[in-house]
Write an enzyme that holds these catalytic residues in place. Sequence first.
Site, PDB file in Angstrom:
ATOM      1  N   GLY A   1      -4.419  -1.750   5.343  1.00 28.95           N
ATOM      2  CA  GLY A   1      -3.674  -2.917   4.864  1.00 28.95           C
ATOM      3  C   GLY A   1      -4.297  -4.240   5.275  1.00 28.95           C
ATOM      4  O   GLY A   1      -4.510  -5.137   4.454  1.00 28.95           O
ATOM      5  N   ARG A   2      -4.639  -4.379   6.544  1.00 26.63           N
ATOM      6  CA  ARG A   2      -5.161  -5.671   7.022  1.00 26.63           C
ATOM      7  C   ARG A   2      -6.621  -5.901   6.620  1.00 26.63           C
ATOM      8  O   ARG A   2      -7.187  -6.944   6.930  1.00 26.63           O
ATOM      9  CB  ARG A   2      -4.949  -5.797   8.534  1.00 26.63           C
TER      10      ARG A   2
ATOM     11  N   LYS B   1      10.475  -0.146  13.443  1.00 30.73           N
ATOM     12  CA  LYS B   1      11.033   0.149  12.111  1.00 30.73           C
ATOM     13  C   LYS B   1      12.118   1.226  12.217  1.00 30.73           C
ATOM     14  O   LYS B   1      13.159   1.134  11.581  1.00 30.73           O
ATOM     15  CB  LYS B   1       9.930   0.636  11.170  1.00 30.73           C
TER      16      LYS B   1
ATOM     17  N   GLU C   1      11.015  -4.607   3.704  1.00 34.10           N
ATOM     18  CA  GLU C   1      11.090  -6.014   3.306  1.00 34.10           C
ATOM     19  C   GLU C   1      10.652  -6.189   1.847  1.00 34.10           C
ATOM     20  O   GLU C   1      11.286  -6.868   1.054  1.00 34.10           O
ATOM     21  CB  GLU C   1      10.179  -6.878   4.198  1.00 34.10           C
TER      22      GLU C   1
ATOM     23  N   GLU D   1      -3.074  -6.051  15.488  1.00 31.22           N
ATOM     24  CA  GLU D   1      -2.640  -4.758  14.944  1.00 31.22           C
ATOM     25  C   GLU D   1      -3.791  -3.749  15.014  1.00 31.22           C
ATOM     26  O   GLU D   1      -3.570  -2.553  15.056  1.00 31.22           O
ATOM     27  CB  GLU D   1      -2.143  -4.902  13.493  1.00 31.22           C
TER      28      GLU D   1
ATOM     29  N   HIS E   1      -2.299 -32.868  18.457  1.00 24.25           N
ATOM     30  CA  HIS E   1      -1.138 -33.700  18.779  1.00 24.25           C
ATOM     31  C   HIS E   1       0.037 -32.850  19.230  1.00 24.25           C
ATOM     32  O   HIS E   1       1.177 -33.307  19.208  1.00 24.25           O
ATOM     33  CB  HIS E   1      -0.770 -34.549  17.563  1.00 24.25           C
TER      34      HIS E   1
ATOM     35  N   LYS F   1       0.843  -1.197   0.000  1.00 20.59           N
ATOM     36  CA  LYS F   1       0.000   0.000   0.000  1.00 20.59           C
ATOM     37  C   LYS F   1       0.884   1.255   0.000  1.00 20.59           C
ATOM     38  O   LYS F   1       0.654   2.176  -0.750  1.00 20.59           O
ATOM     39  CB  LYS F   1      -0.934  -0.021   1.214  1.00 20.59           C
TER      40      LYS F   1
HETATM   41  O1  F6P Z   1       4.234  -2.397   9.508  1.00 17.43           O
HETATM   42  C1  F6P Z   1       2.873  -2.635   9.543  1.00 17.43           C
HETATM   43  C2  F6P Z   1       2.239  -2.478   8.205  1.00 17.43           C
HETATM   44  O2  F6P Z   1       2.133  -1.134   7.886  1.00 17.43           O
HETATM   45  C3  F6P Z   1       0.875  -3.157   8.150  1.00 17.43           C
HETATM   46  O3  F6P Z   1      -0.110  -2.387   8.714  1.00 17.43           O
HETATM   47  C4  F6P Z   1       0.732  -3.409   6.701  1.00 17.43           C
HETATM   48  O4  F6P Z   1      -0.270  -4.352   6.413  1.00 17.43           O
HETATM   49  C5  F6P Z   1       2.122  -3.881   6.355  1.00 17.43           C
HETATM   50  O5  F6P Z   1       2.975  -3.115   7.166  1.00 17.43           O
HETATM   51  C6  F6P Z   1       2.515  -3.734   4.921  1.00 17.43           C
HETATM   52  O6  F6P Z   1       2.418  -2.410   4.499  1.00 17.43           O
HETATM   53  P1  F6P Z   1       2.480  -2.033   2.960  1.00 17.43           P
HETATM   54  O7  F6P Z   1       1.336  -2.666   2.269  1.00 17.43           O
HETATM   55  O8  F6P Z   1       2.422  -0.545   2.929  1.00 17.43           O
HETATM   56  O9  F6P Z   1       3.787  -2.545   2.415  1.00 17.43           O
END
Ligand code: F6P
Length: 547
Positions: free
Chosen positions: A273-274, A514, A218, A358, A389, A212
Amino acid sequence: MTEPFTAPQRLPAWAALSAHARRLDGRPLLGFFVDDPARAERLSLNFANPVESRQSALVADFSKQHFDDAAFADLIQLAREAQLDEGIRRLFAGEAVNFTEGRAAAHMAMRDGCPLPDKREAGGAGAMRAFAFALREGKLAGSGGKPIRRLVNIGIGGSDLGPRLATEALAGLQADGGSPAVDFVANIDPRDLDTALARAEAASTLFIISSKSFGTAETLANAEAARQWLREKLGGNADIGAHFAAVSNAVEAAAAFGIRSERVFPLPEWVGGRYSVWSAIGLPVLAAIGGAFDEFLAGGQAMDEHFRSAPFERNLPVWMGLAGLWNTDFLAIESLAALPYAHGLRSFPAWLQQLEMESNGKRTLRDGSRSKVATAPVVWGGTGTVGQHAFHQLLYQGSRRVALDFIVPVGGNDPRQRALVDNALAQAAALMTGRDLAAARAALARRELPASEIERLAPHLVCTGNQPSTTLLLPRLDAFYLGALLALYEHKVFVQGWIWGINPFDQYGVELGKEMARALAAGQTGGQDASTARLAALAERFRQQTS
Ligand code: F6P
């Protein structure tokens, strides 16, 4: 300006609920069923696919929760006193329920569950669909002209967990000749991407960079590594752009990365995002399941309609939210185990973890004060029967109570599928009933052990029972019911956030870590505690030794 807000513990119903909790304390859950044959039916709700017969519906059974009718009535009363109806109205009207960031949380608009808060931001769903269907029809080619047959979704958090869950749940059921293979890569650990690349042929692989913000470390690092891999495999002159698409709100940042503008599919700012699997973030799901994606949206939309219109007394997300709040705040239960009895739902606990923790893992209230009551539980879990199990032992004989959500798609008549469902129902029952000392002795006596042995072993066979649970029995795992299930939990989280008075739609907390990671990556020394500085120095030494 902060809005006037009454913390939940100051509402009259809170005191009544505290009294109920004291009254019911120590009363065995099984006892609620004695002389009350209608309890299970009374404390269950049905949710049907409107196009199917009502005989076939999702059944949510709350009767194994540790409350009686009087307590439950006061939970409903709490929702009323907290003016949850006003919260629901604001949510669906596209008002700024995300009050810290001053925006709507209108993910429901992506499934036609509410109007678009801003028509200019429809989300590019049309272009994204055309792209996904071209891919499914073999009309999308890589740089050398080979049709794209494999997708690698690079994203993390909400840009990974929702589409991963939906693809795992539905791709096996809905896949057809047009469905590409789909991999999901989230971790910055190189092995995650490497594992996906080992399966891929560069000429027919497309990477979807799903972010987003288009600023997540990452995702950007993995996107860059994917680009390098394509260059190595296809040669420097190849049209690498033919192997990328992006889903992002930061359209310019995606373009700056080198993704063609017509392949950047936007998602609106007001889709968190979620909560974003319904938006363009669902691109890999759409590509994998095609038209069934509409059923998925329809399931979510039907749940929106139900949440918006059903009275609290028959409202499934309201019941879910209130049952969870009861466990957290009145029974002091600190964790919720999500137990899907379906391999297709193996990523459900991780998805729910992000959604609940979150969203409501916060303690600052609407008026800036600090919550005096417990908020989001620790969410964990795993699929049945696998967990039986492994960690179920703690549920039987550990020292703490855990709230349990059994998610049980019934499906067909395969004997293993039947066994799966039988196991789910048996676990919910056994974890409620437990086994007392007398029953433990009786079980040992049946093994014809000497009396001294029976006495020695019996305490070790005692299971406390009384683990409260909700069972969601689905007719089957399909796109409609998956959509309904995910929307149910989204709205549950809203119910709880509203009553607790916290904002489920921001996530300022995660920014702190972060920042620290950025400082470490920049080699900034000083300002760190002695432990972290020493560990960072050691890590540097190990790196030198390894390379
Ligand atoms: O670090 C948390 C977060 O911002 C989440 O809320 C989000 O889903 C995820 O990182 C990924 O964010 P993006 O879609 O901006 O890469």
